[in-house]
Design an enzyme around this catalytic site. Structure first.
Site: not given
Ligand SMILES: NC(=O)c1ccc[n+]([C@@H]2O[C@H](COP(=O)([O-])OP(=O)(O)OC[C@H]3O[C@@H](n4cnc5c(N)ncnc54)[C@H](O)[C@@H]3O)[C@@H](O)[C@H]2O)c1
Length: 250
Positions: A142, A155
């Protein structure tokens, strides 16, 4: 097609960045195993892929469980014959409190999913990739793995850990033709940022805090993951690619 004859696993594939990437991988010719704790969302992703002529299946998987990740890798190889691409993407945020107010339970949960989940993905994918003659692992860090932010202790720490774990794995398995990279998304329009969106004071600032002055879309992250997964990135390993609209420059 950029991933023809490749087999990929996407964790966190039920939603957001993971779903978009699973769909893009399949469109580029990969067979895709979709893994998530979310059964309904995971099945939806698979349906979206398969009804458009792709090949995918869903396995409900908690990335904090070594047994479940091992099963996921074994099932993928049983169904599709090998493994070339592992996208360790599942993640959660933390409740926005100061470090002194964060419970140890929350710290453990966030670090377990965001960091240990990536470690377990590497641990179980590498042996199969060695058998396949090499592969590409992409880990989701991230912008907050590269810079500090108040009230994001667990985080921040978990995502910073992913950056250096990525370098470690790149060094350990490079000679076996396994490349290991990370992506560092900025603010992307997915479920994980719903809380921020509801905050009428913070959102106008957060949503414009980068050089482009807007938030990103999951597809814009998926495109970067596809590049790192593909042979076009054949001399790129150990790096963290920012996909943040210039958030780090801000
Ligand atoms: N959206 C943002 O702004 C952003 C920014 C930086 C990093 N990220 C990272 O991107 C990745 C994806 O997140 P996103 O933005 O698509 O959010 P999202 O919430 O849409 O997707 C995250 C997914 O991870 C799954 N998940 C959570 N805990 C889990 C577990 N223990 N085992 C298996 N699956 C699990 C959730 O059910 C969900 O489907 C994450 O690692 C998040 O930290 C997101």
């Amino acid at each position: 097609m950029r991933l023809e004859n490749k087999v990929a696993i996407v964790t966190g594939g039920a939603s957001g960045i993971g779903r978009e990437t699973a769909i893009l991988f399949a469109r580029e010719g990969a067979k895709v195993a979709v893994a998530d704790v979310d059964l309904i969302g995971g099945e939806e992703t698979v349906q979206l892929i398969n009804e458009n002529g792709g090949h995918s299946f869903f396995l409900q998987t908690d990335v904090t469980s070594s047994e479940q990740i091992k099963l996921l890798v074994d099932e993928t190889v049983n169904r599709f014959g090998s493994l070339h691409i592992m996208f360790n993407n599942a993640g959660i945020g933390n409740s926005e409190v100061r470090s002194v107010d964060m419970s140890e339970e929350e710290w453990d949960r966030v670090v377990d999913i965001n960091l240990k989940g990536v470690f377990l993905g590497i641990k179980h994918a590498v042996p199969e990739m060695v058998k396949s003659g090499g592969g590409s692992i992409i880990n989701t860090s991230s912008l907050l793995g590269l810079k500090g932010q108040k009230y994001m202790a667990a985080y921040n720490a978990s995502k910073g850990g992913v950056v250096v774990l990525t370098k470690n794995a790149a060094l350990e398995y490079g000679k076996q033709s396994i490349r290991v990279n990370a992506i560092a998304p900025g603010v992307i329009d997915t479920k994980i940022i719903e809380g921020w969106k509801q905050n009428e004071f913070k959102w106008p600032i957060i949503s414009k805090a980068n050089a482009l002055g807007r938030i990103g879309q999951p597809k814009e992250v998926a495109n970067a993951v596809l590049f790192l997964a593909s042979d076009e990135a054949s001399f790129i390993t150990g790096t963290t690619l920012s996909v943040d609209g210039g958030g780090l420059t801000f």
